[in-house]
Scaffold this motif. Structure first.
Motif: not given
Length: 515
Positions: A420-421, A423-424, A427-428, A456
């Motif tokens: 989940v983390t 993916s954030v 996505a950025w 990133h």
């Protein structure tokens, strides 16, 4: 304090021979009522009494020195000279009046010219306007090597600090730090087998001393490779704004000195990895130096494939960290096949793939503002040979970060929280890479992708360590008072499948600890 001397009648009073307090008294519009004591010029009086003169200069700063400044020097400090007609000052002494010309023009404070600014334009709109006028091509901040080179040039030529600062500039410390971070992350993410529990073996499962040798050896190998890279192309570095401030270009160190630094760093780095970790990691460290300096550097002037070679070099350090941890739990001979190509080496290859994919969004956006400089210097970069493909490649490899991070969860390297983390943050970067591709680097998209890629990598590495498989479960069980032996036995039983001939009680017996 006020110095008084026996009064005489001087024929001429020179401005450079009196103190500032007396001069200011003489410049009053009205004739001063107090007699001006000047038995001899103040300079001569102070010269006859060195101690008194030293105290005078300390207390009254530099009274006469300011009068000797030229007009240009006063204007430099924001002063302007009076242009009015000088006044004559009458000095009375023992019923004899001596008329002397007024002292030289006295400097008066003049406010510095104000910077033109439109008061009707708010600051945030002004920043937005300047950003739009720059069309997103504002220069990126200087790297650490350039800043260290500037700092080194201000130090004494023969000082040890200058030598150390110059050597640190040769090593590209910011890039080396990111590489060491990825190596240490791979080392920490390696799943520790239960059979290496500290209560069952004389040494800890993952040695802190091995980590010290791993990180220091990797940093020295990076320093050697970067120094050789600068050593091979100072002629071309001088033609680019991004590299013209490097130490070899500025002459802060000679080619012989740079070669000595690169050789010593390479030998110490590979030696630390060989004796402190294992031969496989030492081979990978030496291979990285050879690929970066011997293949990537000359290939930049031959083919655009140099970017793929550079990405391959960046993907090797995570393999080094994984192989360093795997060497401590190897059940066979511990040779390179077991450390790099066994079933448990998938985590190292996934991390290597993440570093390989990350470098394309990072470098493609970094090179876009200086694409013309690359072209003029003769570097074959995708950013100017095929600008459209440059953005498409960056976007493609940014998307690839999603399945790689998912693979770390799928193969039980990290827990579900990392899915989940990560993916954030992925996505950025994908969003910025999409803008970079669609706008072909314009409208600030190149700068946006560059900063997204800079943040990133360290964020994903830290998230992976925070979401290591079993980390939070172990902390929770320790808080609840469960013993360490039970935790390791339970984890090992969950990892081993129930096959024929291996019932659960046999597995528990094999993984139990104690005599």
């Amino acid at each position: 304090m006020l110095l008084r001397f026996q009064a005489v009648r001087p024929s001429v009073i020179e401005a450079d021979s009196i103190c500032l307090r007396c001069l200011l008294r003489m410049t009053k519009k009205s004739v001063p009522r107090r007699q001006f004591s000047a038995s001899r010029p103040c300079n001569e009086a102070l010269a006859s009494k060195p101690k008194l003169g030293k105290l005078w200069r300390r207390e009254y700063f530099s009274a006469n020195g300011s009068l000797g400044l030229s007009k240009a020097q006063w204007e430099t400090y924001g002063f302007a000279y009076e242009t009015s007609v000088p006044r004559d000052v009458a000095v009375s002494n023992n019923a004899t009046t001596v008329t002397t010309p007024a002292p030289p023009l006295i400097p008066q404070r003049q406010p510095l010219p104000a910077v033109p600014n439109d008061a009707s334009e708010p600051p945030h709109r002004r920043r937005k306007r300047l950003k739009a006028e720059a069309n997103g091509e504002a220069p990126l901040p200087l790297d650490a090597s350039s800043r260290l080179s500037t700092l080194s040039s201000t130090m004494p030529a023969a000082s040890v600090r200058r030598l150390l600062t110059t050597c640190l500039s040769l090593s590209k410390p910011r890039l080396s730090f990111l590489i060491v971070l990825t190596t240490a992350t791979a080392y920490s993410l390696y799943p520790v087998p239960a059979l290496l529990l500290p209560t069952t073996t004389a040494s800890p499962s993952l040695s802190a001393l091995t980590l010290v040798f791993l990180t220091s050896g990797t940093a020295l190998c990076c320093a050697s490779a970067n120094a050789l890279n600068m050593l091979l192309e100072p002629k071309y570095d001088a033609q680019m704004s991004r590299t013209r401030n490097r130490p070899l270009v500025r002459g802060l160190i000679g080619k012989k000195g740079a070669m000595i630094f690169a050789s010593v760093a390479g030998v110490l780095g590979v030696g630390s990895l060989y004796f402190g970790v294992n031969p496989t990691v030492a081979f990978l460290g030496g291979l990285n130096i050879a690929l970066y300096a011997g293949l990537y550097t000359p290939m930049k002037r031959i083919s655009v494939l140099n970017t793929w070679v550079g990405a391959l070099v960046g993907g090797i350090p995570p393999l080094m960290g994984w192989a360093a941890a795997a060497g401590q739990s190897a059940t066979g001979s511990g040779e390179w096949r077991e450390l790099l190509f066994s079933e448990g080496s998938i985590g190292g290859w996934l991390l290597a793939g993440l570093l390989f994919a990350w470098q394309f969004p990072h470098f493609n956006s970094l090179s876009w503002p200086i694409r013309e400089e690359y072209k003029n210097a003769g570097y074959r970069m995708l950013v100017w040979t095929n600008g459209r493909m440059n953005g498409r490649v960056a976007f493609r490899y940014a998307i690839l970060c999603f399945p790689i991070c998912a693979g770390l969860w799928w193969y039980q390297i990290t827990d579900q929280g990392f899915l989940v983390t990560s993916s954030v943050i992925n996505a950025w970067m994908v969003r910025e890479a999409w803008r970079f591709w669609r706008n072909e680097g314009n409208k600030g998209s190149a700068r946006g992708l560059f900063w997204a890629s800079v943040w990133h990598l360290p964020v994903v590495m830290v998230l992976a360590m925070l979401h290591k498989k079993g980390l939070w479960e172990g902390i929770w069980k320790r808080v609840n008072g469960e013993s360490e032996e039970e935790m390791w036995v339970e984890e090992e039983v969950m990892q081993v499948p129930k096959a024929k001939g291996h019932p659960l009680h046999v597995v528990k017996a094999l993984t139990s600890v104690g005599p």
